[in-house]
Design a protein around this motif. Structure first.
Motif, PDB file in Angstrom:
ATOM      1  N   ASN A  74     -45.014   5.540 -18.701  1.00  0.00           N
ATOM      2  CA  ASN A  74     -44.731   4.560 -18.678  1.00  0.00           C
ATOM      3  C   ASN A  74     -44.839   3.301 -19.583  1.00  0.00           C
ATOM      4  N   ILE A 114     -42.258   0.577 -19.395  1.00  0.00           N
ATOM      5  CA  ILE A 114     -41.872  -0.466 -19.165  1.00  0.00           C
ATOM      6  C   ILE A 114     -42.477  -0.697 -17.785  1.00  0.00           C
ATOM      7  N   LYS A 130     -39.831  -4.885 -13.797  1.00  0.00           N
ATOM      8  CA  LYS A 130     -37.952  -5.553 -13.869  1.00  0.00           C
ATOM      9  C   LYS A 130     -37.682  -4.693 -13.256  1.00  0.00           C
ATOM     10  N   PRO A 164     -34.266   1.680 -15.287  1.00  0.00           N
ATOM     11  CA  PRO A 164     -33.854   0.214 -15.766  1.00  0.00           C
ATOM     12  C   PRO A 164     -32.918  -1.019 -16.684  1.00  0.00           C
ATOM     13  N   GLN A 177     -36.898   6.060 -20.384  1.00  0.00           N
ATOM     14  CA  GLN A 177     -37.511   4.440 -21.757  1.00  0.00           C
ATOM     15  C   GLN A 177     -36.114   4.298 -22.766  1.00  0.00           C
TER      16      GLN A 177
END
Length: 409
Positions: free
Chosen positions: A128, A130, A134, A149, A255
């Motif tokens: 990941n 991110i 978030k 996200p 993603q």
């Protein structure tokens, strides 16, 4: 020649009007998203949508009729004008129609403004990229968990995926701050959906098979052949990726598609309510149109809770449709949970003191996730109340006009 000019002017202006109105009713232009009753702008009248849907369904033949009516007058003014200025006026109007036609159908259509992922990557946490702080919409089914996200799906508006072997449609509307996960199965068959516009500032989707328009906040078909049906909503939760991953260590994470780096960059501050856009920024005061609330829906009975109050008190004890409710906020002040306070035949009442959540009945210690970690109830868990959402107050009251407002006790 005045009569001939009217023959030209009327069809060209009608053609322009048809194109403009086809997007005006379903995009956020001034006055376009309110109900037709000026005294009750939040009434969910369908008259405006029915007009928009009729235009959408009949736009092709309306164009053809308009062009046929325009053909002979255009010939007179463009090819054989009696005065030179006739040709210039006609040319300018034809050019204006061409510009409007292009702008409406290439630049202003919702599915041209907000595109679907070109390269969709859903990876395990080990891969990941991110950031953990978030906000995500998390969904789990049959042992498989996935985090989406908000920064990403807020631009795309919807992302299709498969979780636990079942198709899912993950949606988000930034203007309403509504995140919902639906089953895209309609009458036993998985369908495809495209973003078609807005209804009362909420994203609206069109299914491929019937052309019905569906409201994102509720999953209801609002106009078209399947009007009155609803998409099956799947229980999802909103929290930070860190908190979601703590609950679901094996989660997958959507993603960012590199093709939309600029669009995602424009959404980087949306999570925390710091967006600069008029339609997406947060009102910091309570109970304003763009204030954050937590809306809870239990069997059609709805109630709204002030986000600012929950941030201050950390927990809220209440009753919704006869069910005792606990709202609890995470230490990160952005993740939250909604739980039933019933524990067998007993109803627990909670307090938050010295950064510790305890129940008054047994003095057991609990986490904000509804897990008891110390005391006589250690190991027990509260049952989640699945329909609890963070969203803008204007959105919640628009689509739940009978909602109650929680008042401070």
């Amino acid at each position: 020649m005045k009569r001939s000019f009217a023959w030209f002017l009327v069809p060209i202006l009608l053609l322009i009007a048809v194109e403009v109105l086809s997007v005006y009713f379903i995009m956020p232009f001034p006055g376009s998203q309110l109900g037709l009753d000026a005294n009750n702008p939040y009434e969910t009248s369908t008259a405006r949508l029915e007009w928009a849907y009729w235009l959408h369904q009949n736009i092709v033949w309306l164009r053809l009729v308009g062009l046929l009516l325009l053909a002979y007058p255009a010939y007179l003014f463009l090819i054989k004008p009696r005065r030179a200025w006739h040709r210039y006026v006609a040319g300018v109007l034809v050019l204006a129609y061409g510009v409007v036609l292009y702008e409406v159908n290439q630049e202003m259509m919702a599915d041209h403004m907000f595109l679907q992922p070109i390269t969709k990557r859903v990876v395990p946490m080990s891969q990941n990229k991110i950031p953990g702080n978030k906000l995500v919409i998390g969904y789990e089914a049959f042992g498989q968990a996935t985090a989406y996200p908000i920064q990403l799906i807020g631009y795309h508006h919807q992302v299709r995926d498969t979780v636990g072997g079942q198709p899912v449609m993950v949606t988000y509307c930034t203007v309403c701050r509504t995140g919902r996960v639906f089953s895209p199965v309609v009458k036993g068959q998985a369908d495809e959906f495209r973003l078609v516009g807005m209804d009362h500032f909420n994203a609206m989707f069109e299914d491929k098979r019937t052309g019905t328009w569906w409201r994102q906040a509720t999953g209801e078909a609002v106009v078209g052949p399947l009007r009155g049906l609803g998409l099956g909503e799947l229980a999802a939760r909103q929290m930070t990726l860190d908190e979601w991953a703590t609950e679901h260590p094996n989660t997958r994470v959507l993603q960012a598609d590199p093709a939309f780096a600029d669009e995602f960059a424009g959404m980087k501050n949306y999570d925390r309510g710091l967006s600069k856009g008029k339609l997406t920024r947060r009102d910091s005061a309570s109970w304003q149109p763009k204030s954050w609330v937590i809306g809870v829906d239990r069997s059609g009975y709805t109630k709204a809770y002030d986000w600012n109050q929950l941030q201050t008190t950390r927990i809220l004890n209440d009753v919704v449709d006869g069910e005792p409710l606990l709202l609890a906020m995470s230490p990160d002040s952005v993740s939250f949970g909604a739980w039933s306070r019933r524990m067998g035949v007993q109803t627990l009442n909670f307090q938050y003191t010295n950064r510790e959540l305890t129940d008054l009945e047994t003095h057991s210690v609990w986490t904000w996730r509804g897990h008891c970690i110390a005391g006589s109830l250690k190991g027990r868990r509260l049952e989640p109340m699945p329909k609890a959402y963070q969203e803008f107050w204007h959105s919640w009251r628009s689509f739940h006009p009978d909602t109650q407002q929680y008042t401070k006790r």
